[in-house]
Design an enzyme around this catalytic site. Structure first.
Site, PDB file in Angstrom:
ATOM      1  N   LYS A 197      62.798  37.983 143.849  1.00  0.00           N
ATOM      2  CA  LYS A 197      61.560  38.750 144.066  1.00  0.00           C
ATOM      3  C   LYS A 197      60.533  37.934 144.864  1.00  0.00           C
ATOM      4  O   LYS A 197      59.919  38.444 145.781  1.00  0.00           O
ATOM      5  CB  LYS A 197      60.909  39.144 142.721  1.00  0.00           C
ATOM      6  CG  LYS A 197      61.741  40.048 141.857  1.00  0.00           C
ATOM      7  CD  LYS A 197      60.950  40.503 140.632  1.00  0.00           C
ATOM      8  CE  LYS A 197      60.531  39.366 139.706  1.00  0.00           C
ATOM      9  NZ  LYS A 197      61.645  38.708 138.988  1.00  0.00           N
ATOM     10  N   ARG A 207      55.682  43.764 133.405  1.00  0.00           N
ATOM     11  CA  ARG A 207      56.881  43.160 132.826  1.00  0.00           C
ATOM     12  C   ARG A 207      57.208  43.768 131.470  1.00  0.00           C
ATOM     13  O   ARG A 207      58.152  43.329 130.819  1.00  0.00           O
ATOM     14  CB  ARG A 207      56.675  41.662 132.665  1.00  0.00           C
ATOM     15  CG  ARG A 207      57.371  40.847 133.755  1.00  0.00           C
ATOM     16  CD  ARG A 207      56.935  39.419 133.616  1.00  0.00           C
ATOM     17  NE  ARG A 207      57.921  38.467 134.010  1.00  0.00           N
ATOM     18  CZ  ARG A 207      57.880  37.777 135.146  1.00  0.00           C
ATOM     19  NH1 ARG A 207      56.942  38.012 136.034  1.00  0.00           N
ATOM     20  NH2 ARG A 207      58.782  36.871 135.396  1.00  0.00           N
ATOM     21  N   ARG A 242      67.156  25.915 141.819  1.00  0.00           N
ATOM     22  CA  ARG A 242      65.950  26.218 142.598  1.00  0.00           C
ATOM     23  C   ARG A 242      65.022  25.011 142.739  1.00  0.00           C
ATOM     24  O   ARG A 242      64.815  24.253 141.804  1.00  0.00           O
ATOM     25  CB  ARG A 242      65.204  27.366 141.923  1.00  0.00           C
ATOM     26  CG  ARG A 242      63.933  27.760 142.648  1.00  0.00           C
ATOM     27  CD  ARG A 242      63.552  29.160 142.366  1.00  0.00           C
ATOM     28  NE  ARG A 242      62.917  29.318 141.071  1.00  0.00           N
ATOM     29  CZ  ARG A 242      62.448  30.483 140.633  1.00  0.00           C
ATOM     30  NH1 ARG A 242      62.578  31.567 141.387  1.00  0.00           N
ATOM     31  NH2 ARG A 242      61.881  30.574 139.463  1.00  0.00           N
ATOM     32  N   ARG A 253      60.689  23.655 139.055  1.00  0.00           N
ATOM     33  CA  ARG A 253      59.665  24.300 138.238  1.00  0.00           C
ATOM     34  C   ARG A 253      59.911  23.997 136.766  1.00  0.00           C
ATOM     35  O   ARG A 253      61.054  24.035 136.321  1.00  0.00           O
ATOM     36  CB  ARG A 253      59.717  25.817 138.470  1.00  0.00           C
ATOM     37  CG  ARG A 253      58.451  26.373 139.047  1.00  0.00           C
ATOM     38  CD  ARG A 253      58.661  27.779 139.483  1.00  0.00           C
ATOM     39  NE  ARG A 253      58.748  28.716 138.359  1.00  0.00           N
ATOM     40  CZ  ARG A 253      58.786  30.038 138.495  1.00  0.00           C
ATOM     41  NH1 ARG A 253      58.754  30.567 139.705  1.00  0.00           N
ATOM     42  NH2 ARG A 253      58.850  30.819 137.450  1.00  0.00           N
ATOM     43  N   ARG A 306      63.610  33.041 129.293  1.00  0.00           N
ATOM     44  CA  ARG A 306      63.089  34.016 130.271  1.00  0.00           C
ATOM     45  C   ARG A 306      64.053  35.192 130.432  1.00  0.00           C
ATOM     46  O   ARG A 306      63.624  36.341 130.558  1.00  0.00           O
ATOM     47  CB  ARG A 306      62.847  33.331 131.617  1.00  0.00           C
ATOM     48  CG  ARG A 306      61.637  32.396 131.575  1.00  0.00           C
ATOM     49  CD  ARG A 306      61.626  31.435 132.743  1.00  0.00           C
ATOM     50  NE  ARG A 306      61.440  32.109 134.007  1.00  0.00           N
ATOM     51  CZ  ARG A 306      61.788  31.590 135.182  1.00  0.00           C
ATOM     52  NH1 ARG A 306      62.377  30.412 135.248  1.00  0.00           N
ATOM     53  NH2 ARG A 306      61.567  32.259 136.281  1.00  0.00           N
TER      54      ARG A 306
HETATM   55  P1  AMP Z   1      57.605  34.293 137.615  1.00  0.00           P
HETATM   56  O1  AMP Z   1      57.115  33.332 138.630  1.00  0.00           O
HETATM   57  O2  AMP Z   1      57.428  35.716 138.031  1.00  0.00           O
HETATM   58  O3  AMP Z   1      59.013  33.983 137.160  1.00  0.00           O
HETATM   59  O4  AMP Z   1      56.674  34.115 136.303  1.00  0.00           O
HETATM   60  C1  AMP Z   1      56.588  32.878 135.633  1.00  0.00           C
HETATM   61  C2  AMP Z   1      55.983  33.054 134.256  1.00  0.00           C
HETATM   62  O5  AMP Z   1      54.653  33.599 134.343  1.00  0.00           O
HETATM   63  C3  AMP Z   1      56.706  34.021 133.323  1.00  0.00           C
HETATM   64  O6  AMP Z   1      57.817  33.416 132.681  1.00  0.00           O
HETATM   65  C4  AMP Z   1      55.582  34.381 132.331  1.00  0.00           C
HETATM   66  O7  AMP Z   1      55.350  33.335 131.411  1.00  0.00           O
HETATM   67  C5  AMP Z   1      54.383  34.466 133.263  1.00  0.00           C
HETATM   68  N1  AMP Z   1      54.216  35.850 133.790  1.00  0.00           N
HETATM   69  C6  AMP Z   1      54.430  36.270 135.071  1.00  0.00           C
HETATM   70  N2  AMP Z   1      54.197  37.589 135.193  1.00  0.00           N
HETATM   71  C7  AMP Z   1      53.829  38.036 133.952  1.00  0.00           C
HETATM   72  C8  AMP Z   1      53.479  39.298 133.401  1.00  0.00           C
HETATM   73  N3  AMP Z   1      53.458  40.420 134.153  1.00  0.00           N
HETATM   74  N4  AMP Z   1      53.166  39.358 132.087  1.00  0.00           N
HETATM   75  C9  AMP Z   1      53.172  38.259 131.315  1.00  0.00           C
HETATM   76  N5  AMP Z   1      53.511  37.041 131.760  1.00  0.00           N
HETATM   77  C10 AMP Z   1      53.831  36.913 133.063  1.00  0.00           C
END
Ligand code: AMP
Length: 216
Positions: free
Chosen positions: A13, A86, A125, A158, A169
């Site tokens: 994404k 989410r 990654r 990360r 996750r």
């Molecule tokens: P991502 O970079 O999209 O994988 O997001 C990394 C982390 O940010 C996730 O594992 C959550 O802890 C937090 N996060 C991102 N988007 C959301 C969301 N819509 N709601 C809650 N936590 C989020």
């Protein structure tokens, strides 16, 4: 056009969202990036979000909804949402927010790949500590090891790409985010895309899907 990109962690994404938004003239609203920026700057939102992110859990709904509301309000040119919503509550919050602002979602794109592909992608990654660009040790290595092709910054793993956090996750995705499929499948602009190809193949498929959807 206002569009939403959703799918499991590691499906691409972020990488595709950045490219698509640039190609289509949309603002890329990546929730994870916005939260990481808040953590880096040490804002109250960042301080609160950090412990959830480090554990691979979702940051509370009201917190992320507040962040996204401001970001949407500032993107008159159209937006590409990535990583929000989410869960079901967030999806309902988004609907209410857009209705209030007199805006709507034109396209909803679901990106999918099998779980072993996701784990493979996440575990290799590398991201740039300076600009956030994403690489993969094996599938899209940087020209010079450890150095970002885009800005010359340092590449790091990360914190939440460690194996035990990746598992958390994926569990959160299965339990909370995957049910959104049933919610969005009925949307008139819904498209499902197989994200298993090369980055360029997936990009072309997504771009076509979004262009077609915007014409309807
Ligand atoms: P991502 O970079 O999209 O994988 O997001 C990394 C982390 O940010 C996730 O594992 C959550 O802890 C937090 N996060 C991102 N988007 C959301 C969301 N819509 N709601 C809650 N936590 C989020």
């Amino acid at each position: 056009m206002n569009a939403l990109l959703f799918g499991p962690p590691g499906v691409g994404k972020g990488t595709q969202g950045k490219r698509l938004a640039a190609a289509l003239g949309l603002r890329h609203l990546a929730m994870g990036d916005m939260l990481r920026e808040a953590v880096r700057r040490g804002t109250p939102t960042g301080k609160l979000a950090k412990r959830y992110m480090d554990a691979g859990e979702l940051v509370p709904d009201e917190v992320v909804a507040g962040v996204i509301r401001e970001a949407i309000a500032a993107s008159e040119e159209g937006f590409l949402l990535d990583g929000f919503p989410r869960n079901r509550t967030q999806a309902e919050m988004l609907d209410a927010m857009l209705a209030e602002m007199g805006r709507r979602l034109d396209c909803v794109v679901f990106m999918d790949a099998p779980e072993d592909v996701l784990v493979d992608r996440l575990s290799g990654r590398l991201v740039c500590a300076a600009c956030g660009a994403s690489f993969h040790r094996q599938y899209s290595p940087p020209a010079k090891p450890g150095v970002c092709d885009v800005c010359g910054g340092k590449l790091i793993v990360r914190e939440d790409d460690r194996e035990e956090v990746v598992r958390a996750r994926l569990r959160v995705y299965r339990e909370q985010t995957a049910p959104l499929l049933a919610y969005y499948e009925r949307h008139p602009g819904f498209v499902r895309v197989n994200a298993q190809g090369t980055p360029d193949e997936v990009f072309n498929t997504l771009q076509e899907a979004l262009t077609r959807c915007a014409e309807v």
